[in-house]
Enzyme design. Structure first.
Site, PDB file in Angstrom:
ATOM      1  N   ALA A  74     -11.231  35.416  -9.863  1.00  0.00           N
ATOM      2  CA  ALA A  74     -11.457  37.042 -11.086  1.00  0.00           C
ATOM      3  C   ALA A  74     -11.480  38.156  -9.667  1.00  0.00           C
ATOM      4  O   ALA A  74     -10.251  39.202 -10.705  1.00  0.00           O
ATOM      5  CB  ALA A  74     -13.256  36.954 -11.227  1.00  0.00           C
ATOM      6  N   SER A  91     -11.339  31.951  -0.673  1.00  0.00           N
ATOM      7  CA  SER A  91     -11.624  30.910   0.404  1.00  0.00           C
ATOM      8  C   SER A  91     -12.580  32.027   1.721  1.00  0.00           C
ATOM      9  O   SER A  91     -11.229  32.337   3.156  1.00  0.00           O
ATOM     10  CB  SER A  91     -11.326  30.006   0.692  1.00  0.00           C
ATOM     11  OG  SER A  91     -10.823  29.189   1.715  1.00  0.00           O
ATOM     12  N   ALA A 130     -15.069  34.087   4.168  1.00  0.00           N
ATOM     13  CA  ALA A 130     -16.186  33.116   5.505  1.00  0.00           C
ATOM     14  C   ALA A 130     -17.863  34.094   4.859  1.00  0.00           C
ATOM     15  O   ALA A 130     -17.550  35.722   5.440  1.00  0.00           O
ATOM     16  CB  ALA A 130     -15.905  33.843   6.774  1.00  0.00           C
ATOM     17  N   CYS A 163     -20.641  34.359   5.154  1.00  0.00           N
ATOM     18  CA  CYS A 163     -22.344  34.588   6.129  1.00  0.00           C
ATOM     19  C   CYS A 163     -21.410  35.488   6.596  1.00  0.00           C
ATOM     20  O   CYS A 163     -21.945  35.458   7.515  1.00  0.00           O
ATOM     21  CB  CYS A 163     -22.276  33.068   6.569  1.00  0.00           C
ATOM     22  SG  CYS A 163     -22.873  32.151   5.135  1.00  0.00           S
ATOM     23  N   ASP A 185     -22.671  27.163  -5.935  1.00  0.00           N
ATOM     24  CA  ASP A 185     -23.515  27.893  -6.060  1.00  0.00           C
ATOM     25  C   ASP A 185     -24.308  27.434  -7.484  1.00  0.00           C
ATOM     26  O   ASP A 185     -25.575  28.268  -7.993  1.00  0.00           O
ATOM     27  CB  ASP A 185     -23.569  29.208  -6.295  1.00  0.00           C
ATOM     28  CG  ASP A 185     -23.901  29.605  -3.798  1.00  0.00           C
ATOM     29  OD1 ASP A 185     -23.468  28.127  -3.825  1.00  0.00           O
ATOM     30  OD2 ASP A 185     -23.545  30.493  -3.766  1.00  0.00           O
ATOM     31  N   ASN A 220     -20.032  23.541   0.560  1.00  0.00           N
ATOM     32  CA  ASN A 220     -18.708  22.847   1.174  1.00  0.00           C
ATOM     33  C   ASN A 220     -18.943  21.750   1.038  1.00  0.00           C
ATOM     34  O   ASN A 220     -18.004  20.099   0.357  1.00  0.00           O
ATOM     35  CB  ASN A 220     -18.622  23.683   2.459  1.00  0.00           C
ATOM     36  CG  ASN A 220     -17.914  24.285   2.908  1.00  0.00           C
ATOM     37  OD1 ASN A 220     -16.710  24.348   2.636  1.00  0.00           O
ATOM     38  ND2 ASN A 220     -18.035  25.544   2.685  1.00  0.00           N
ATOM     39  N   LYS A 248     -46.912  26.628  20.286  1.00  0.00           N
ATOM     40  CA  LYS A 248     -46.129  27.805  20.929  1.00  0.00           C
ATOM     41  C   LYS A 248     -45.886  27.040  22.258  1.00  0.00           C
ATOM     42  O   LYS A 248     -46.741  26.404  22.811  1.00  0.00           O
ATOM     43  CB  LYS A 248     -47.142  28.788  21.234  1.00  0.00           C
ATOM     44  CG  LYS A 248     -46.694  29.142  22.259  1.00  0.00           C
ATOM     45  CD  LYS A 248     -47.396  31.376  22.140  1.00  0.00           C
ATOM     46  CE  LYS A 248     -46.486  31.950  23.231  1.00  0.00           C
ATOM     47  NZ  LYS A 248     -48.387  33.186  23.756  1.00  0.00           N
ATOM     48  N   TRP A 275     -42.247  16.745  27.865  1.00  0.00           N
ATOM     49  CA  TRP A 275     -42.454  16.331  26.435  1.00  0.00           C
ATOM     50  C   TRP A 275     -41.715  17.837  26.018  1.00  0.00           C
ATOM     51  O   TRP A 275     -42.728  18.291  25.934  1.00  0.00           O
ATOM     52  CB  TRP A 275     -44.198  16.842  25.900  1.00  0.00           C
ATOM     53  CG  TRP A 275     -44.518  15.337  27.098  1.00  0.00           C
ATOM     54  CD1 TRP A 275     -45.481  15.414  28.016  1.00  0.00           C
ATOM     55  CD2 TRP A 275     -45.436  13.794  26.417  1.00  0.00           C
ATOM     56  NE1 TRP A 275     -46.406  14.230  28.146  1.00  0.00           N
ATOM     57  CE2 TRP A 275     -45.393  13.597  26.886  1.00  0.00           C
ATOM     58  CE3 TRP A 275     -44.608  13.470  24.988  1.00  0.00           C
ATOM     59  CZ2 TRP A 275     -46.245  12.152  26.058  1.00  0.00           C
ATOM     60  CZ3 TRP A 275     -44.461  11.745  24.258  1.00  0.00           C
ATOM     61  CH2 TRP A 275     -45.891  11.723  25.138  1.00  0.00           C
ATOM     62  N   ARG A 324     -47.611  14.796  17.593  1.00  0.00           N
ATOM     63  CA  ARG A 324     -48.697  14.267  18.575  1.00  0.00           C
ATOM     64  C   ARG A 324     -49.346  14.950  17.871  1.00  0.00           C
ATOM     65  O   ARG A 324     -50.823  14.025  17.904  1.00  0.00           O
ATOM     66  CB  ARG A 324     -48.868  13.848  20.131  1.00  0.00           C
ATOM     67  CG  ARG A 324     -47.755  13.118  20.937  1.00  0.00           C
ATOM     68  CD  ARG A 324     -47.877  13.769  22.311  1.00  0.00           C
ATOM     69  NE  ARG A 324     -48.933  13.925  22.861  1.00  0.00           N
ATOM     70  CZ  ARG A 324     -48.971  14.918  24.097  1.00  0.00           C
ATOM     71  NH1 ARG A 324     -48.024  14.986  25.144  1.00  0.00           N
ATOM     72  NH2 ARG A 324     -49.909  14.913  24.790  1.00  0.00           N
TER      73      ARG A 324
END
Length: 451
Positions: free
Chosen positions: A36, A41, A43, A45, A286, A308, A364, A437, A445
């Site tokens: 429409a 096609s 981008a 974003c 969507d 996609n 944190k 870690w 943990r």
């Protein structure tokens, strides 16, 4: 297979990916896309970064044009053709040719509906004032950019602290505007942990963006037809431009008109191969539902990445193959100035509605070893099923260039790993890039101790 004609309604990411996938498998089929608008096609974003001036030209966002779709992929695209009606018995689509002011009939053997989603405009007094925008298309982007260039714009109010609201807040602030983001929920992008919110607030304050949470816009004030203020109860916020970013809804009017069954959130009911309640008609992107791999339930998550993936799966199915698409983990990421904000997994409120009893923790940590110079703080929020320890999701905030380290959570959640698995997961380490870690190990943990 015999040569067939495929008609796809919608030339966005889902529709064009479906078309391109079919073409790779069925080089002889005729593929017609009806769009429409003026563009296909592109981008979507990248729109906030175009408005901010980081993407210099609108054309930089174009992936395909009707001309390149035909020359490179053999796909016939008709822009400015709005599908008006579908006739399943006759297998025809009637489209209105906007440029030439006439109706055109297209015959099909297989049909895909990829009509996407459209922005929600809440019923707020004076919402029709000049200077109030939504942003979903390249036309929207051009209109916003033109309005800012042609007017003395100093104050911007954004309604909604989702992805669009956050990214556009950065864009407007980059242009030198004073930005206020108003959100009716007590969270930003679903994040409710105060220390993580504080990191977002601090980044916003440093860059000219203020957040007002737990607040609902009750009206707009206008002068000479132009918006000049936003009301939150008795409080008025000055506004020369307003962006309404409270979400989108699936565009299903055409599907509803032919009696297609609707599913989650009013989106079109379809399976993992895009098949709808009517044989020979598929739906993708969507406008349709998608399977949540965490819960196994159908949901609706309108994101370009999902569109996609669905497009490829539906294209394979329509071309006669069996796709192995299983659904989504609901992973998402955005950038807010120097911060990256990422989420993976089923939202906590949905998990609780489905009966899971959750345990959660927030830790944190640092982006590098404590003795290595130049590190920054990061936060990880993790939640799991308190009975089994299965990890259901999590959130991450840290420097924008560190956020991708959290991507591993998609595999963790998809493979139903537990907090004990995560606590001892072998994650690579070097002092400039992490801690002995890893923050995910630490979060695993800590959460394991709480269940």
């Amino acid at each position: 297979m015999n040569k067939k004609t495929v008609v796809i309604i919608g030339g966005g990411a889902a529709g064009m990916t479906t078309a391109a996938t079919i073409r790779k498998i069925q080089p002889e089929w005729e593929i017609i896309v009806l769009e429409a608008g003026k563009y296909i096609s592109y981008a979507e974003c990248g729109i906030p970064y175009y408005i901010a001036g980081k993407i210099p030209e609108l054309e930089d966002l174009l992936i395909l044009t009707p001309e390149t779709a035909l020359s490179k992929k053999g796909i016939k695209v008709h822009i400015m053709h709005r599908a008006e009606s579908i006739h399943p018995q006759e297998k025809t689509v009637i489209a209105y040719d906007i440029e030439h002011n006439k109706n055109v009939e297209f015959k099909y053997d297989k049909l895909t509906i990829a009509t996407g989603a459209k922005p929600i405009l809440p019923a707020i007094p004076n919402i029709d004032s000049n200077g109030i925008f939504t942003v979903r298309s390249l036309d929207d982007a051009q209109n916003i950019k033109k309005f800012i260039e042609q007017n003395d714009i100093r104050n911007c109010v954004i309604i909604g602290a989702g992805f669009v609201g956050i990214e556009m807040a950065e864009s407007f602030a980059t242009l030198g505007l004073s930005v206020t983001v108003v959100e009716m929920l007590p969270s930003i992008l679903g994040i409710q942990q105060q220390e993580m919110l504080d990191a977002i607030f601090a980044e916003g304050e440093k860059n000219g963006v203020k957040f007002i949470l737990n607040s609902k816009v009750t009206g707009f004030e206008k002068k000479d037809g132009n918006v000049c203020g936003v009301h939150i109860g008795d409080k008025k916020i000055p506004a020369d431009i307003v962006l309404v970013a409270v979400g989108v809804r699936p565009n299903v009017e055409l599907a509803r008109s032919i009696g297609l069954e609707l599913g989650t959130n009013g989106a079109i009911y379809s399976d993992l191969q895009g098949a709808t309640s009517k044989p020979g008609i598929h739906a993708v992107g969507d406008c349709t539902q998608i399977r949540d791999m965490v819960s196994g339930k159908w949901t609706w998550v309108p994101l370009g990445t999902n569109a996609n993936k669905q497009g490829r799966a539906v294209g394979l199915a329509m071309a006669g193959q069996i796709p192995k698409f299983k659904g989504i983990i609901r992973s998402s990421v955005t950038k807010f100035f120097g911060l990256g904000i990422e989420s993976v997994g089923i939202p906590k409120y949905e998990a609780e509605k489905l009966g899971w009893k959750l345990a959660s923790t927030t830790i944190k940590s640092r982006t590098c070893a404590h003795y290595y110079p130049g590190g920054s703080n990061l936060w990880v929020h993790l939640y799991c099923d308190s009975e089994t320890g299965r990890i259901l999701g999590g959130q991450y905030i840290g420097p924008a260039d560190s956020t991708k380290r959290f991507d591993i959570m998609s595999a963790i959640v998809a493979n139903r790993m537990t907090v004990e698995d995560l606590a001892y997961l072998d994650i690579p380490y070097v002092p400039p890039l992490g801690t002995t870690w890893d923050p995910l190990n630490i979060a695993g943990r800590k959460l394991a101790k709480e269940i």
